[in-house]
Design an enzyme around this catalytic site. Structure first.
Site, mmCIF file in Angstrom:
data_model
loop_
_atom_site.group_PDB
_atom_site.id
_atom_site.type_symbol
_atom_site.label_atom_id
_atom_site.label_comp_id
_atom_site.label_asym_id
_atom_site.label_seq_id
_atom_site.Cartn_x
_atom_site.Cartn_y
_atom_site.Cartn_z
ATOM 1 N N GLY A 236 5.483 -4.340 -1.983
ATOM 2 C CA GLY A 236 4.513 -4.898 -1.065
ATOM 3 C C GLY A 236 3.899 -6.055 -1.734
ATOM 4 N N GLU A 255 2.128 -1.386 3.821
ATOM 5 C CA GLU A 255 1.566 0.068 3.525
ATOM 6 C C GLU A 255 2.330 0.415 2.017
ATOM 7 O OE1 GLU A 255 1.591 3.518 2.206
ATOM 8 O OE2 GLU A 255 3.021 3.965 3.845
ATOM 9 N N CYS A 292 3.415 9.021 0.987
ATOM 10 C CA CYS A 292 2.338 8.275 0.481
ATOM 11 C C CYS A 292 0.983 8.643 0.808
ATOM 12 C CB CYS A 292 2.493 6.980 1.335
ATOM 13 S SG CYS A 292 2.653 7.079 3.150
#
Length: 495
Positions: A236, A255, A292
């Site tokens: 990310g 995310e 996550c």
């Protein structure tokens, strides 16, 4: 199992590539997949741009019908999609057929209903003086990166795709190599829904992976106006930096996971340490810890109740057998994370494992608050069934831990009414640290709804004001435009 073309979907056509790569499924033989390239990314982005004006101008009811058709096509193709997803990911049939596929379909229906009600628009009007109206307009083609741990719900037809299509933005998906076959089968369903709904040809496109260059080409392409990503911090952050370096920077809604700490307050823990320890073990090992929102850290006061919590959790984890992880790379990263944690001074191992190949077994470590606060490594996420207990000497020491936390997707408080003063001490700190705060539960479950926030301060996500789950996710791909004294005839359909 259904035969695959291994090709890319661009403007309604299945297009080959010049090179190929082989998949590495958990079961069954590998498939030959056409690798993506910068040229294929360019063709897909061009197709999405060509579709943009017609799709962005379409009535919300038209888009709602399209989203509903996608849900129906996915459900109709379950007997093709489920076996492929199971083979590629090692996830059990119940997880794919009974949980993830319905969630993916129902998310499409939820977003369809939301835009039918105009609930995503935040329409505002000032009629005194100049006639001012704020409307929300689609931003343009959106790039979506599928996640490794959810081959359906956070992938080709996942939340980012659903949100972008609901907003009126065409999509270019970069399929995940870990479940390339599943991505193709889902893309077939989306294309069938587009055909029966009369959508423009480039409203949905998918390019297979094969190298990092494919994702990089997608993020820097000048026609792409936003990125949706679910995955590691490293991935990310790389996409975020790349998007920021463009001559026209674009938002990356990434995310990136977190350790999702739990704070077990004294009265909640008193006499119930064993029950909470068993509950934590179940949450840690759900899906081999590959969520996550996996609660990797438990913070509690030192004492007999902490002992009972630890012992119950350790017994439950030891009774858990080896399970297959999503990919060989994830399994290796889990082993590396365990090795790093094991090597830290002041850390005690209560449950150890020696996983081989693609398998994983749970581990449990323990440390004290002083060691935790002095060693940043202890707060890093280990993606898998790994737990760390942090013993604090006082509530004030728990507060210091709370203040030291980086951004999180979730924080959990286990509490009773008798813990109210401690909650008041911690809550104002924790609400600055997380996108979702739970009481007396475990965060490994994210409801798709209007009020859900799945995001958080950096580094949990790249945009603290956004969510990748729930109807608020649509707003990521809209931008406000103020119309001043524009005649009503031009504003009949504003988004």
């Amino acid at each position: 199992m259904t035969d695959l073309t291994g090709k890319h979907l661009i403007a309604g056509d299945w297009v080959p590539g010049e090179a190929t790569f082989r998949t590495d499924p958990a079961t069954g033989g590998p498939a030959e997949i056409h690798a993506g390239s910068a040229d294929l990314v360019d063709r897909a982005a061009q197709a999405a741009e060509e579709a943009f004006h017609a799709y962005a101008a379409s009535a919300r009811e038209v888009r709602a019908v399209f989203l509903t058709a996608i849900a129906e096509e996915l459900e109709a193709r379950a007997d093709e999609i489920v076996p492929m997803a199971m083979a590629e990911s090692a996830l059990p049939e119940g997880r794919i057929r009974d949980i993830e596929l319905p969630r993916t379909a129902n998310q499409m229906r939820l977003f369809a209903g939301h835009i039918r009600d105009d609930a995503h628009l935040d329409l505002r009007r000032d009629a005194g003086g100049p006639d001012l109206r704020i409307v929300q307009r689609p931003i343009g083609p959106v790039a979506v990166f599928g996640a490794s741990n959810f081959p359906l719900a956070f992938s080709t037809a996942g939340g980012d795709t659903a949100a972008a299509l609901a907003a009126g933005c065409p999509v270019v998906v970069k399929a995940h190599e870990a479940h390339a076959g599943t991505c193709e089968l889902v893309a077939r369903g989306i294309q069938a829904a587009a055909d029966r709904s009369g959508m423009p040809a480039g409203v949905f496109n998918q390019v297979q992976g094969g190298s990092l260059d494919v994702g990089q080409a997608l993020v820097v392409h000048p026609l792409i106006k936003a990125v949706g990503f679910t995955g590691s911090y490293r991935g990310g952050k790389a996409l975020f930096d790349l998007a920021a370096s463009r001559s026209e920077p674009i938002p990356v809604f990434a995310e990136m996971g977190s350790v999702n700490p739990m704070f077990l307050l004294p009265r909640a823990l008193a006499g119930k340490g064993a029950d909470l320890g068993n509950g934590w073990a179940a949450s840690l090992t759900m899906g081999v810890g590959q969520f996550c929102t996996n609660p990797g850290i438990a913070v509690l006061l030192n004492g007999p109740d902490a002992d009972a919590f630890r012992d119950a959790c350790a017994a439950a984890l030891k009774a858990t057998g080896a399970q297959t992880m999503l990919t060989a790379g994830i399994a290796q990263a889990y082993r590396d994370g365990i090795a790093t944690l094991s090597a830290q001074q002041g850390v005690t191992a209560h449950v150890t494992s020696d996983p081989k190949g693609r398998d994983a077994q749970p581990v449990l470590f323990e440390t004290d608050a002083a060691t935790f606060l002095a060693n940043d490594t202890l707060s890093h996420e280990i993606f898998g069934p790994a737990g760390l207990i942090v013993r604090a000497a006082s509530i004030d020491e728990m507060e210091r831990i709370a203040r030291a936390l980086e951004g999180q997707l979730t924080v959990t408080l286990h509490m009773t009414q008798e813990d109210a003063d401690h909650v008041r001490q911690l809550l104002p700190i924790l609400e600055r640290k997380a996108g979702r705060i739970l009481a007396n539960g475990f965060p490994t479950g994210v409801k798709v709804s209007d009020a859900m926030v799945h995001g958080g301060p950096w580094p949990a996500s790249s945009n603290f004001g956004a969510t990748s789950v729930g109807t608020l996710a649509i707003r990521r791909f809209l931008r406000p435009v103020c119309y001043q004294d524009i005649p009503e005839m031009f504003l009949a359909e504003t988004a």
